[in-house]
Design a protein around this motif. Structure first.
Motif, PDB file in Angstrom:
ATOM      1  N   SER A  42      17.470   5.162  -0.406  1.00  0.00           N
ATOM      2  CA  SER A  42      18.173   4.937   0.860  1.00  0.00           C
ATOM      3  C   SER A  42      18.632   3.494   0.982  1.00  0.00           C
ATOM      4  CB  SER A  42      17.261   5.298   2.039  1.00  0.00           C
ATOM      5  OG  SER A  42      16.942   6.676   2.036  1.00  0.00           O
ATOM      6  N   VAL A  43      17.769   2.565   0.563  1.00  0.00           N
ATOM      7  CA  VAL A  43      18.160   1.150   0.572  1.00  0.00           C
ATOM      8  C   VAL A  43      19.341   0.918  -0.363  1.00  0.00           C
ATOM      9  CG1 VAL A  43      17.400  -1.194   0.009  1.00  0.00           C
ATOM     10  CG2 VAL A  43      15.833   0.365   1.169  1.00  0.00           C
ATOM     11  N   ALA A  44      19.282   1.524  -1.542  1.00  0.00           N
ATOM     12  CA  ALA A  44      20.360   1.346  -2.514  1.00  0.00           C
ATOM     13  C   ALA A  44      21.683   1.857  -1.968  1.00  0.00           C
ATOM     14  CB  ALA A  44      20.012   2.056  -3.817  1.00  0.00           C
ATOM     15  N   LEU A  45      21.680   2.963  -1.246  1.00  0.00           N
ATOM     16  CA  LEU A  45      22.910   3.496  -0.671  1.00  0.00           C
ATOM     17  C   LEU A  45      23.581   2.480   0.245  1.00  0.00           C
ATOM     18  CD1 LEU A  45      21.894   7.176   0.223  1.00  0.00           C
ATOM     19  CD2 LEU A  45      23.539   6.445  -1.516  1.00  0.00           C
ATOM     20  N   VAL A  46      22.769   1.822   1.081  1.00  0.00           N
ATOM     21  CA  VAL A  46      23.321   0.828   2.008  1.00  0.00           C
ATOM     22  C   VAL A  46      23.811  -0.399   1.248  1.00  0.00           C
ATOM     23  CG1 VAL A  46      22.811  -0.662   3.974  1.00  0.00           C
ATOM     24  CG2 VAL A  46      21.846   1.649   3.881  1.00  0.00           C
ATOM     25  N   ALA A  64      13.411  -4.661  -7.681  1.00  0.00           N
ATOM     26  CA  ALA A  64      14.774  -5.069  -8.018  1.00  0.00           C
ATOM     27  C   ALA A  64      15.334  -4.225  -9.157  1.00  0.00           C
ATOM     28  CB  ALA A  64      14.792  -6.552  -8.394  1.00  0.00           C
ATOM     29  N   ASN A  65      14.514  -3.960 -10.167  1.00  0.00           N
ATOM     30  CA  ASN A  65      14.946  -3.130 -11.287  1.00  0.00           C
ATOM     31  C   ASN A  65      15.332  -1.730 -10.818  1.00  0.00           C
ATOM     32  OD1 ASN A  65      14.701  -5.021 -13.321  1.00  0.00           O
ATOM     33  ND2 ASN A  65      12.658  -4.375 -13.935  1.00  0.00           N
ATOM     34  N   TYR A  66      14.528  -1.171  -9.931  1.00  0.00           N
ATOM     35  CA  TYR A  66      14.813   0.182  -9.459  1.00  0.00           C
ATOM     36  C   TYR A  66      16.139   0.222  -8.706  1.00  0.00           C
ATOM     37  CZ  TYR A  66      14.312   4.798  -7.508  1.00  0.00           C
ATOM     38  OH  TYR A  66      14.534   6.121  -7.178  1.00  0.00           O
ATOM     39  N   LEU A  67      16.357  -0.744  -7.817  1.00  0.00           N
ATOM     40  CA  LEU A  67      17.605  -0.780  -7.061  1.00  0.00           C
ATOM     41  C   LEU A  67      18.804  -0.987  -7.979  1.00  0.00           C
ATOM     42  CD1 LEU A  67      16.431  -2.929  -4.015  1.00  0.00           C
ATOM     43  CD2 LEU A  67      16.920  -0.465  -4.025  1.00  0.00           C
ATOM     44  N   SER A  68      18.629  -1.841  -8.976  1.00  0.00           N
ATOM     45  CA  SER A  68      19.703  -2.060  -9.942  1.00  0.00           C
ATOM     46  C   SER A  68      20.012  -0.779 -10.712  1.00  0.00           C
ATOM     47  CB  SER A  68      19.313  -3.190 -10.905  1.00  0.00           C
ATOM     48  OG  SER A  68      20.338  -3.429 -11.855  1.00  0.00           O
ATOM     49  N   ALA A  69      18.964  -0.027 -11.054  1.00  0.00           N
ATOM     50  CA  ALA A  69      19.161   1.225 -11.792  1.00  0.00           C
ATOM     51  C   ALA A  69      19.879   2.275 -10.946  1.00  0.00           C
ATOM     52  CB  ALA A  69      17.816   1.768 -12.259  1.00  0.00           C
ATOM     53  N   GLN A  70      19.854   2.108  -9.621  1.00  0.00           N
ATOM     54  CA  GLN A  70      20.574   3.038  -8.745  1.00  0.00           C
ATOM     55  C   GLN A  70      22.023   2.620  -8.525  1.00  0.00           C
ATOM     56  OE1 GLN A  70      18.688   5.710  -8.360  1.00  0.00           O
ATOM     57  NE2 GLN A  70      17.232   4.358  -9.404  1.00  0.00           N
ATOM     58  N   GLY A  71      22.443   1.573  -9.224  1.00  0.00           N
ATOM     59  CA  GLY A  71      23.845   1.187  -9.162  1.00  0.00           C
ATOM     60  C   GLY A  71      24.159  -0.041  -8.326  1.00  0.00           C
ATOM     61  N   VAL A  72      23.129  -0.720  -7.807  1.00  0.00           N
ATOM     62  CA  VAL A  72      23.364  -1.956  -7.072  1.00  0.00           C
ATOM     63  C   VAL A  72      23.654  -3.071  -8.082  1.00  0.00           C
ATOM     64  CG1 VAL A  72      22.453  -3.607  -5.396  1.00  0.00           C
ATOM     65  CG2 VAL A  72      21.800  -1.181  -5.256  1.00  0.00           C
ATOM     66  N   ASP A  99       0.824  -1.201   0.000  1.00  0.00           N
ATOM     67  CA  ASP A  99       0.000   0.000   0.000  1.00  0.00           C
ATOM     68  C   ASP A  99       0.865   1.261   0.000  1.00  0.00           C
ATOM     69  OD1 ASP A  99      -2.086  -1.728   0.077  1.00  0.00           O
ATOM     70  OD2 ASP A  99      -2.730  -1.257   2.120  1.00  0.00           O
ATOM     71  N   VAL A 100       2.073   1.151   0.532  1.00  0.00           N
ATOM     72  CA  VAL A 100       3.007   2.274   0.543  1.00  0.00           C
ATOM     73  C   VAL A 100       3.806   2.325  -0.748  1.00  0.00           C
ATOM     74  CG1 VAL A 100       5.016   3.254   1.728  1.00  0.00           C
ATOM     75  CG2 VAL A 100       3.191   2.185   3.055  1.00  0.00           C
ATOM     76  N   THR A 101       4.080   1.167  -1.310  1.00  0.00           N
ATOM     77  CA  THR A 101       5.007   1.060  -2.438  1.00  0.00           C
ATOM     78  C   THR A 101       4.325   1.171  -3.797  1.00  0.00           C
ATOM     79  OG1 THR A 101       6.121  -0.563  -1.001  1.00  0.00           O
ATOM     80  CG2 THR A 101       6.991  -0.291  -3.215  1.00  0.00           C
ATOM     81  N   PHE A 102       3.073   0.690  -3.905  1.00  0.00           N
ATOM     82  CA  PHE A 102       2.382   0.619  -5.198  1.00  0.00           C
ATOM     83  C   PHE A 102       0.954   1.126  -5.085  1.00  0.00           C
ATOM     84  CE2 PHE A 102       5.390  -2.935  -4.954  1.00  0.00           C
ATOM     85  CZ  PHE A 102       6.147  -2.761  -6.105  1.00  0.00           C
ATOM     86  N   ASN A 103       0.414   1.608  -6.180  1.00  0.00           N
ATOM     87  CA  ASN A 103      -1.014   1.874  -6.255  1.00  0.00           C
ATOM     88  C   ASN A 103      -1.761   0.547  -6.382  1.00  0.00           C
ATOM     89  OD1 ASN A 103      -0.998   4.738  -6.134  1.00  0.00           O
ATOM     90  ND2 ASN A 103      -0.334   4.813  -8.285  1.00  0.00           N
ATOM     91  N   ALA A 129       6.224   7.081  -7.197  1.00  0.00           N
ATOM     92  CA  ALA A 129       7.314   8.064  -7.192  1.00  0.00           C
ATOM     93  C   ALA A 129       7.616   8.538  -5.773  1.00  0.00           C
ATOM     94  CB  ALA A 129       6.952   9.244  -8.083  1.00  0.00           C
ATOM     95  N   THR A 130       6.598   8.573  -4.919  1.00  0.00           N
ATOM     96  CA  THR A 130       6.810   9.008  -3.530  1.00  0.00           C
ATOM     97  C   THR A 130       7.646   8.017  -2.739  1.00  0.00           C
ATOM     98  OG1 THR A 130       4.671   8.012  -2.947  1.00  0.00           O
ATOM     99  CG2 THR A 130       4.701  10.376  -3.420  1.00  0.00           C
ATOM    100  N   PHE A 131       7.786   6.789  -3.269  1.00  0.00           N
ATOM    101  CA  PHE A 131       8.575   5.770  -2.571  1.00  0.00           C
ATOM    102  C   PHE A 131      10.021   5.723  -3.067  1.00  0.00           C
ATOM    103  CE2 PHE A 131       9.519   1.326  -1.174  1.00  0.00           C
ATOM    104  CZ  PHE A 131       9.152   1.463   0.153  1.00  0.00           C
ATOM    105  N   TYR A 132      10.331   6.472  -4.126  1.00  0.00           N
ATOM    106  CA  TYR A 132      11.693   6.469  -4.655  1.00  0.00           C
ATOM    107  C   TYR A 132      12.735   6.822  -3.592  1.00  0.00           C
ATOM    108  CZ  TYR A 132       9.782   6.388  -9.465  1.00  0.00           C
ATOM    109  OH  TYR A 132       9.142   6.062 -10.631  1.00  0.00           O
TER     110      TYR A 132
END
Length: 215
Positions: A128-132, A168-176, A108-112, A120-123
């Motif tokens: 933050s997860v990707a940074l760690v 997973a795609n989003y985290l990968s796109a952030q450089g993970v 409910d927080v992550t998806f419509n 976009a509000t969850f980006y």
């Protein structure tokens, strides 16, 4: 547009790679398929990952050192502390189970509703997860999608799979490093609360990220 097309291609490939566990009857995407698709989206060769051992070997072969002895607990402690600091107040829970860390992201927080695109509000939360994940790279990353029991089993499985893949795609796109990922959709087969109440169904709609030490 390019990212949208890639995501649709990934979903199609993963849908064709579904398997049924002979013991539980659950449908899921193999580590091979999940890793291959994510590797493809990141520019790596398809078919790199044939399973847990190959995922580990690929990472070690890439120069990421394996953990051993007391270093395992120490590194996972660092991961846990960093994630708790980054995710405080975001609605994402951090749970430690031995040397594994589980992040629970309520859908409910992550998806419509009934959608697989990350809000976009969850980006910022995923950033933050990707940074760690990038700072502490000696872990493998399993992304699990879950739904409540509303709707058909196949629809729920497909939705859970696509949502896990989107994260997973989003985290990968952030450089993970995409070689660290495996993606699995479980549909409604692994509830954590009864599905006969709205509150219970809300708990069951979730994406989990499980971090395990590279050993």
């Amino acid at each position: 547009m390019k990212k949208t097309v890639l995501s649709l291609v990934a979903v199609a490939v993963l849908a064709s790679a579904c398997t049924t566990d002979p013991y539980t009857g659950e449908q899921k995407v193999s580590n091979t398929a999940g890793g291959a698709v994510l590797g493809g989206l990141a520019g790596a060769a398809l078919g790199t990952l044939a399973g847990g051992n190959d995922r580990r070997n690929a990472l070690i072969g890439a120069g990421i050192g394996a953990l051993a002895g007391g270093a395992i607990g120490s590194v996972m402690d660092q991961n846990e502390n960093a994630l708790r600091q980054q995710l405080e107040g975001t609605g994402v829970s951090v749970t430690r189970a031995g040397n594994q860390i589980i992040l629970n992201m309520p859908s409910d927080v992550t998806f419509n509703t009934d959608q697989d695109a990350v809000k976009a509000t969850f980006y910022p939360v995923l950033n933050s997860v990707a940074l760690v994940l990038k700072k502490y790279n000696q872990t493998t990353v399993d992304v699990f999608g879950h739904t409540d029991s509303t709707g058909g089993a196949q629809h729920n499985f497909d939705l859970s799979q696509r949502r896990a893949l989107s994260v997973a795609n989003y985290l990968s796109a952030q450089g993970v490093d995409s070689r660290r990922f495996a993606v699995t959709g479980f549909g409604a087969t692994r509830p954590v609360a009864p599905n006969n109440t709205p509150a219970g169904r809300a708990q069951n709609r979730r994406v989990e990220i499980q971090l395990s030490p590279l050993t």
